[in-house]
Design a protein around this motif. Structure first.
Motif, short mmCIF file in Angstrom:
data_model
loop_
_atom_site.label_atom_id
_atom_site.label_comp_id
_atom_site.label_asym_id
_atom_site.label_seq_id
_atom_site.Cartn_x
_atom_site.Cartn_y
_atom_site.Cartn_z
N MET A 1 0.81 -1.19 0.00
CA MET A 1 0.00 0.00 0.00
C MET A 1 0.86 1.26 0.00
SD MET A 1 -3.09 -0.34 -0.27
CE MET A 1 -4.68 -0.46 0.38
N LYS A 2 2.09 1.16 0.46
CA LYS A 2 2.94 2.34 0.57
C LYS A 2 3.21 2.97 -0.80
CE LYS A 2 6.46 3.64 3.67
NZ LYS A 2 7.54 3.23 4.52
N ASN A 3 3.49 2.13 -1.83
CA ASN A 3 3.75 2.67 -3.17
C ASN A 3 2.54 3.43 -3.69
OD1 ASN A 3 6.29 1.60 -3.18
ND2 ASN A 3 5.75 -0.15 -4.41
N TRP A 4 1.33 2.89 -3.50
CA TRP A 4 0.13 3.56 -3.96
C TRP A 4 -0.02 4.89 -3.24
CZ3 TRP A 4 -4.26 5.72 -2.17
CH2 TRP A 4 -5.19 6.08 -3.14
N TYR A 5 0.25 4.90 -1.95
CA TYR A 5 0.14 6.14 -1.18
C TYR A 5 1.12 7.18 -1.69
CZ TYR A 5 0.04 9.33 2.75
OH TYR A 5 -0.08 10.45 3.52
N LEU A 6 2.34 6.77 -2.00
CA LEU A 6 3.32 7.71 -2.55
C LEU A 6 2.88 8.22 -3.91
CD1 LEU A 6 6.65 5.94 -1.52
CD2 LEU A 6 5.59 7.94 -0.46
N GLY A 32 -5.08 -10.08 -13.34
CA GLY A 32 -4.72 -10.58 -12.01
C GLY A 32 -5.27 -9.74 -10.88
N GLN A 33 -4.63 -9.88 -9.71
CA GLN A 33 -5.13 -9.19 -8.52
C GLN A 33 -4.51 -7.81 -8.41
OE1 GLN A 33 -4.03 -11.84 -5.36
NE2 GLN A 33 -2.28 -10.59 -4.80
N GLY A 34 -5.30 -6.91 -7.80
CA GLY A 34 -4.81 -5.56 -7.64
C GLY A 34 -5.80 -4.68 -6.90
N VAL A 35 -5.56 -3.39 -6.97
CA VAL A 35 -6.41 -2.40 -6.32
C VAL A 35 -6.99 -1.49 -7.40
CG1 VAL A 35 -6.43 -0.46 -4.71
CG2 VAL A 35 -5.02 -2.44 -4.22
N LEU A 36 -8.31 -1.41 -7.42
CA LEU A 36 -9.01 -0.55 -8.36
C LEU A 36 -9.39 0.73 -7.63
CD1 LEU A 36 -10.18 -0.47 -11.25
CD2 LEU A 36 -12.31 -1.34 -10.28
N THR A 37 -9.01 1.86 -8.20
CA THR A 37 -9.25 3.15 -7.56
C THR A 37 -10.02 4.06 -8.50
OG1 THR A 37 -7.15 2.95 -6.38
CG2 THR A 37 -8.14 5.13 -6.44
N LEU A 38 -11.10 4.65 -7.98
CA LEU A 38 -11.89 5.61 -8.72
C LEU A 38 -11.74 6.97 -8.05
CD1 LEU A 38 -14.07 6.32 -10.86
CD2 LEU A 38 -15.76 5.75 -9.09
N THR A 39 -11.33 7.97 -8.82
CA THR A 39 -11.27 9.34 -8.31
C THR A 39 -12.26 10.17 -9.11
OG1 THR A 39 -9.59 10.22 -9.81
CG2 THR A 39 -8.80 9.04 -7.85
N ASN A 40 -12.38 11.43 -8.77
CA ASN A 40 -13.28 12.29 -9.53
C ASN A 40 -12.71 12.66 -10.90
OD1 ASN A 40 -11.29 13.90 -8.32
ND2 ASN A 40 -12.62 15.69 -8.30
N LYS A 41 -11.48 12.21 -11.22
CA LYS A 41 -10.86 12.53 -12.50
C LYS A 41 -10.42 11.31 -13.30
CE LYS A 41 -9.34 17.06 -11.37
NZ LYS A 41 -9.63 17.95 -12.45
N ASP A 46 -3.89 -0.84 -10.02
CA ASP A 46 -2.50 -1.14 -9.65
C ASP A 46 -2.40 -2.60 -9.25
OD1 ASP A 46 -1.40 1.60 -9.73
OD2 ASP A 46 -2.79 1.96 -8.09
N LYS A 47 -1.46 -3.31 -9.86
CA LYS A 47 -1.25 -4.73 -9.52
C LYS A 47 -0.70 -4.84 -8.10
CE LYS A 47 -0.04 -7.90 -12.16
NZ LYS A 47 -0.78 -8.97 -12.73
N THR A 48 -1.04 -5.94 -7.42
CA THR A 48 -0.50 -6.20 -6.08
C THR A 48 0.03 -7.62 -6.02
OG1 THR A 48 -2.66 -6.93 -5.27
CG2 THR A 48 -2.08 -4.62 -4.90
N ARG A 49 0.93 -7.82 -5.08
CA ARG A 49 1.43 -9.15 -4.75
C ARG A 49 1.21 -9.34 -3.26
NH1 ARG A 49 7.27 -8.62 -5.56
NH2 ARG A 49 6.63 -6.63 -4.90
N SER A 50 0.66 -10.48 -2.89
CA SER A 50 0.37 -10.76 -1.48
C SER A 50 1.10 -12.01 -1.03
CB SER A 50 -1.12 -10.97 -1.27
OG SER A 50 -1.84 -9.85 -1.67
N LYS A 57 1.16 -7.13 1.69
CA LYS A 57 0.69 -6.81 0.35
C LYS A 57 1.62 -5.74 -0.21
CE LYS A 57 -3.57 -6.75 -0.97
NZ LYS A 57 -4.96 -6.45 -1.17
N HIS A 58 2.09 -5.98 -1.43
CA HIS A 58 3.02 -5.06 -2.07
C HIS A 58 2.40 -4.55 -3.36
CE1 HIS A 58 6.09 -6.34 0.73
NE2 HIS A 58 5.71 -7.58 0.48
N MET A 59 2.46 -3.24 -3.57
CA MET A 59 1.94 -2.64 -4.79
C MET A 59 2.94 -2.82 -5.92
SD MET A 59 -1.00 -1.53 -3.97
CE MET A 59 -1.47 -0.45 -5.29
N GLY A 60 2.43 -3.13 -7.09
CA GLY A 60 3.27 -3.27 -8.28
C GLY A 60 3.03 -2.12 -9.23
N GLU A 61 3.12 -2.43 -10.51
CA GLU A 61 2.98 -1.38 -11.51
C GLU A 61 1.52 -0.99 -11.73
OE1 GLU A 61 3.76 -2.65 -15.59
OE2 GLU A 61 3.79 -4.69 -14.84
#
Length: 77
Positions: A1-6, A32-41, A46-50, A57-61
């Motif tokens: 999650m840290k990479n996504w936060y950065l 594959g698995q990842g995090v789907l993010t919706l913003t107002n724009k 982002d792919k993740t590895r667990s 959980k580690h954020m990928g590309e």
């Protein structure tokens, strides 16, 4: 999650009026698995590895990063 936060911090420096509306863990058949993010724009995936062993959980590309202005058709599943 840290990479996504950065990434979000870097993005917010560029565009201060972007707000995160929804975020969820998901698994898509094609990418594959990842995090789907919706913003107002934009919408981003982002792919993740667990690791079950230590529950980490580690954020990928970032696979998708699409501005909402570019989306012309949507549907529900």
């Amino acid at each position: 999650m840290k990479n996504w936060y950065l990434k979000l911090q870097e993005l917010s420096r560029k565009d201060m009026d972007e707000k995160k509306l929804k975020q969820e863990d998901c698994h898509e058949d094609g990418i594959g698995q990842g995090v789907l993010t919706l913003t107002n724009k934009r919408i981003a995936f982002d792919k993740t590895r667990s690791r079950i062993m230590d529950f980490s959980k580690h954020m990928g590309e970032t696979i998708l990063d699409i501005p909402l202005n570019d989306i012309s058709h949507t549907w529900r599943e």
